[in-house]
Write an enzyme that holds these catalytic residues in place. Structure first.
Site, PDB file in Angstrom:
ATOM      1  N   ARG A  27     -19.857  20.126   5.468  1.00 25.54           N
ATOM      2  CA  ARG A  27     -18.760  19.661   5.073  1.00 25.54           C
ATOM      3  C   ARG A  27     -18.538  18.262   5.237  1.00 25.54           C
ATOM      4  O   ARG A  27     -17.903  17.587   4.489  1.00 25.54           O
ATOM      5  CB  ARG A  27     -17.704  20.603   6.322  1.00 25.54           C
ATOM      6  CG  ARG A  27     -16.360  20.015   5.921  1.00 25.54           C
ATOM      7  CD  ARG A  27     -15.687  19.807   4.511  1.00 25.54           C
ATOM      8  NE  ARG A  27     -16.185  21.140   3.664  1.00 25.54           N
ATOM      9  CZ  ARG A  27     -16.015  21.291   2.417  1.00 25.54           C
ATOM     10  NH1 ARG A  27     -15.619  19.755   1.648  1.00 25.54           N
ATOM     11  NH2 ARG A  27     -16.248  22.128   1.714  1.00 25.54           N
ATOM     12  N   LYS A  60      -5.159  -1.143   1.312  1.00 26.46           N
ATOM     13  CA  LYS A  60      -4.782   0.350   1.487  1.00 26.46           C
ATOM     14  C   LYS A  60      -5.609   1.310   1.463  1.00 26.46           C
ATOM     15  O   LYS A  60      -5.688   2.242   0.541  1.00 26.46           O
ATOM     16  CB  LYS A  60      -3.593   0.558   0.271  1.00 26.46           C
ATOM     17  CG  LYS A  60      -2.284  -0.478   0.380  1.00 26.46           C
ATOM     18  CD  LYS A  60      -1.511  -0.520  -0.837  1.00 26.46           C
ATOM     19  CE  LYS A  60      -0.267  -1.299  -0.496  1.00 26.46           C
ATOM     20  NZ  LYS A  60       0.640  -1.222  -1.658  1.00 26.46           N
ATOM     21  N   LYS A  89       1.656 -13.787   1.693  1.00 25.74           N
ATOM     22  CA  LYS A  89       2.611 -13.012   1.298  1.00 25.74           C
ATOM     23  C   LYS A  89       4.123 -13.475   1.633  1.00 25.74           C
ATOM     24  O   LYS A  89       4.467 -14.583   2.377  1.00 25.74           O
ATOM     25  CB  LYS A  89       2.279 -11.461   1.903  1.00 25.74           C
ATOM     26  CG  LYS A  89       1.082 -11.002   1.238  1.00 25.74           C
ATOM     27  CD  LYS A  89       0.859  -9.452   2.230  1.00 25.74           C
ATOM     28  CE  LYS A  89       1.662  -8.555   1.268  1.00 25.74           C
ATOM     29  NZ  LYS A  89       1.284  -8.628  -0.184  1.00 25.74           N
ATOM     30  N   GLU A 139       1.107 -15.259  -2.982  1.00 27.74           N
ATOM     31  CA  GLU A 139       1.998 -14.170  -3.587  1.00 27.74           C
ATOM     32  C   GLU A 139       3.460 -14.774  -4.119  1.00 27.74           C
ATOM     33  O   GLU A 139       4.066 -15.616  -3.187  1.00 27.74           O
ATOM     34  CB  GLU A 139       2.429 -13.145  -2.520  1.00 27.74           C
ATOM     35  CG  GLU A 139       3.276 -11.949  -3.068  1.00 27.74           C
ATOM     36  CD  GLU A 139       3.687 -11.066  -2.158  1.00 27.74           C
ATOM     37  OE1 GLU A 139       2.793 -10.110  -1.978  1.00 27.74           O
ATOM     38  OE2 GLU A 139       4.831 -11.015  -1.458  1.00 27.74           O
ATOM     39  N   ASP A 188       3.657 -10.878  -8.317  1.00 29.14           N
ATOM     40  CA  ASP A 188       4.233  -9.506  -7.312  1.00 29.14           C
ATOM     41  C   ASP A 188       5.534  -9.030  -7.954  1.00 29.14           C
ATOM     42  O   ASP A 188       6.646  -9.594  -8.278  1.00 29.14           O
ATOM     43  CB  ASP A 188       4.686  -9.794  -5.982  1.00 29.14           C
ATOM     44  CG  ASP A 188       4.797  -8.569  -5.340  1.00 29.14           C
ATOM     45  OD1 ASP A 188       4.051  -7.728  -5.223  1.00 29.14           O
ATOM     46  OD2 ASP A 188       6.002  -8.579  -4.586  1.00 29.14           O
TER      47      ASP A 188
END
Length: 275
Positions: free
Chosen positions: A97, A131, A163, A193, A214
């Site tokens: 598994r 992510k 950012k 960004e 962005d």
């Protein structure tokens, strides 16, 4: 990929699943009972994680033999025999598994990445993001590469990325870039960004490594490409999916980052069948 980077991931996964004993296998089979099994593809796509699949069995029991029939990064079709496994039946079924979970996730990532890459038709390069699943980043980003994509930064440690919140808190793009350069003595790569063309011009004036556009419209991105004129690579981000990526690539941006590659994984299905 150096196995020392992913063996701890496998070891932790095996410990989580087996702990002290597979009580089912131990109750049915002796240590001497042997088996042969086949790994069969149940979907078409890109095989990724076969080295991890093999290492999972070997790490659990060195007596298991795994004969891979295809290589990582190869295209596979439904019903293809991808590998043959033999060894103590207790060990094979105990590790099955974990080996499949890692293989199916990586193959799903690689297969989706390849679809995005093909839709770009060489106009833009596909990037992943941070992510990723916690503690699986090495495998997630490896799978992106096997699918034909490129890795963005691996973490917070290998490229500085300004950012919106960094920029606001620092008092603007120029000030934020200056502080980074002063602190690191110009020794780090910096991506900025931007959300509009005015911010793009500010970032271009700072001579940074890359600029992220962005959530800009395609028209805005075409204008951004014209303004940058090849001075600084541009990365498109936001609202990217299989329906929109070809049009985004046509704007002329250098890179397109896609969070869905790793945060919304649909596993590629395989079966391991004892013969």
């Amino acid at each position: 990929m150096n196995p020392t980077l992913y063996r701890p991931i496998i070891a932790a996964a095996l410990a989580e699943d087996i702990r002290h004993q597979d009580i089912t296998g131990a109750g049915i089979f002796s240590a001497q009972d042997q088996c042969k099994a086949r790994l069969i593809a149940k979907d078409s796509g890109i095989a990724a994680g076969l080295a991890v699949f093999k290492e999972t069995f070997l790490l659990h029991d060195a007596l298991i033999k795994v004969d891979l029939k295809v290589a990582d990064g190869d295209s596979i079709s439904t019903k293809d025999i991808v590998a043959e496994i033999s060894g103590p039946v207790q060990s094979v079924l105990a590790a099955e598994r974990v080996a499949l979970n890692l293989l199916q996730r990586m193959s799903g990532i690689a297969s989706l990445t390849r679809r995005f890459v093909d839709l770009c038709a060489g106009k833009s390069r596909i990037l992943d993001t941070r992510k990723t699943a916690p503690n699986l980043r090495v495998l997630d980003k490896w799978a992106v590469r096997l699918g034909g994509g490129l890795n963005h930064r691996m973490g917070l440690y290998d490229m500085a990325m300004l950012k919106e919140n960094h920029i606001k808190a620092a008092g603007g793009i120029e000030n934020a870039v200056k502080k980074l350069c002063d602190f690191h003595d110009d020794a780090v790569l910096i991506e900025v960004e931007v959300t509009n063309l005015d911010e793009l011009k500010q970032a271009l004036a700072c001579d940074v490594y890359r600029i992220m556009l962005d959530n800009m419209s395609n028209d805005e991105m075409r204008k951004a490409v014209a303004i940058a004129a090849g001075k600084t690579p541009l990365e498109a981000s936001g609202n990217v999916d299989l329906e929109t990526v070809a049009e985004i690539a046509a704007t002329g941006v250098d890179f397109i980052s896609v969070g869905a590659l790793t945060h919304s994984v649909k596993a590629l299905d395989y079966s391991l069948l004892v013969q």
